[in-house]
Design an enzyme around this catalytic site. Structure first.
Site, PDB file in Angstrom:
ATOM      1  N   LYS A   1      39.701  38.473  40.504  1.00 52.49           N
ATOM      2  CA  LYS A   1      38.859  39.080  40.885  1.00 52.49           C
ATOM      3  C   LYS A   1      38.354  38.435  39.595  1.00 52.49           C
ATOM      4  O   LYS A   1      38.584  38.502  37.909  1.00 52.49           O
ATOM      5  CB  LYS A   1      38.536  40.820  40.542  1.00 52.49           C
ATOM      6  CG  LYS A   1      37.045  40.589  40.714  1.00 52.49           C
ATOM      7  CD  LYS A   1      36.976  42.134  41.097  1.00 52.49           C
ATOM      8  CE  LYS A   1      36.311  42.167  39.718  1.00 52.49           C
ATOM      9  NZ  LYS A   1      35.414  44.035  40.204  1.00 52.49           N
TER      10      LYS A   1
ATOM     11  N   GLU B   1      37.538  48.682  49.391  1.00 44.91           N
ATOM     12  CA  GLU B   1      37.391  48.787  48.192  1.00 44.91           C
ATOM     13  C   GLU B   1      36.349  49.911  47.618  1.00 44.91           C
ATOM     14  O   GLU B   1      34.850  49.517  47.478  1.00 44.91           O
ATOM     15  CB  GLU B   1      37.044  47.798  47.047  1.00 44.91           C
ATOM     16  CG  GLU B   1      37.155  48.041  45.170  1.00 44.91           C
ATOM     17  CD  GLU B   1      36.587  47.052  44.655  1.00 44.91           C
ATOM     18  OE1 GLU B   1      36.439  46.858  43.483  1.00 44.91           O
ATOM     19  OE2 GLU B   1      37.222  46.005  44.840  1.00 44.91           O
TER      20      GLU B   1
ATOM     21  N   THR C   1      36.503  49.448  40.409  1.00 43.78           N
ATOM     22  CA  THR C   1      36.051  50.456  39.189  1.00 43.78           C
ATOM     23  C   THR C   1      36.994  51.616  38.110  1.00 43.78           C
ATOM     24  O   THR C   1      36.254  52.333  37.733  1.00 43.78           O
ATOM     25  CB  THR C   1      34.486  50.272  39.302  1.00 43.78           C
ATOM     26  OG1 THR C   1      33.681  50.229  40.363  1.00 43.78           O
ATOM     27  CG2 THR C   1      33.145  50.982  37.923  1.00 43.78           C
TER      28      THR C   1
END
Length: 219
Positions: free
Chosen positions: A139, A49, A79
């Site tokens: 998450k 990621e 993000t």
């Protein structure tokens, strides 16, 4: 009605569910994203990621995505906070998206693009909302602030959901989250350190990735 993760595993998340680990790359400089992915994959972490806190991340995602056949990793964008960021990530070739919190806009963009996404959540209400928006896994962030016991508690009412704790995990505590029911765990700066990446110490990255996966996953 029981909340459950979508039953069909998206191809881009197959490696995540198999390896049960994802590398979160949050560093200011990445001299060679392809070699970084290769180093992580060699250490047993094939899901990478790249976060939007890294300057020029779109070019890095594109370079890594264009070389997927060479390094064996799966490339995601992290993000991702709004519609614009999500679309830029998709246009750059990201195979999955990750948000720090709930975002209907990101869910919409990812769904339209046909790629999986992980929405960030903490409270039970947020977990329920993430699942209702179609998050392929949820998450849990920031995980270390609450500890593995909190994750275990969340699995009680949500046994069918894949939960991925993130934030503050390392080789010394990742196994506890797996034992608490995590579908996968995140490896951050303890594996992908800014100094190592800037120095292109790929052997060091592989060594730390191997140590992380071994400590977290092996009997």
């Amino acid at each position: 009605m029981t909340l459950e993760t979508p039953p069909s595993t998206p191809h881009a998340l197959d490696a995540l569910y198999a390896d049960r680990a994802i590398a979160v790359v949050r560093v200011p400089v990445i001299p060679d994203p392809v070699e970084l992915c290769r180093a992580l994959a060699a250490g047993g972490i094939r899901s990478v990621e790249f976060t939007f806190t890294t300057p020029g991340v779109e070019a890095l995602i594109r370079a890594a995505a264009d070389a997927i056949g060479d390094h064996g990793a799966v490339i995601g964008a992290g993000t991702v906070v709004d519609r614009d960021t999500a679309q830029r990530a998709v246009d750059s070739g990201a195979q999955f998206l990750v948000t720090p919190g709930l975002s209907e806009e990101v869910a919409e963009v990812a769904t339209a693009a046909g790629i999986p996404f992980l929405l960030g959540a903490m409270t039970p209400s947020e977990v329920m909302r993430a699942a209702s928006l179609g998050s392929h896994a949820v998450k849990i962030f920031p995980a270390a602030a609450m500890g593995p016991g909190f994750l275990k508690d969340l699995k009680g009412p949500f046994p069918g959901l894949r939960l991925v704790p993130s934030g503050g995990l390392h080789a010394g505590n990742a196994r506890e989250y797996i034992q608490a029911g995590a579908a996968a765990v995140t490896a951050g700066s303890s594996v992908v350190g800014a100094a190592d990446v800037a120095a292109a110490d790929w052997a060091g990255v592989t060594e730390r990735a191997t140590a992380f996966t071994t400590a977290a996953l092996l009997p």
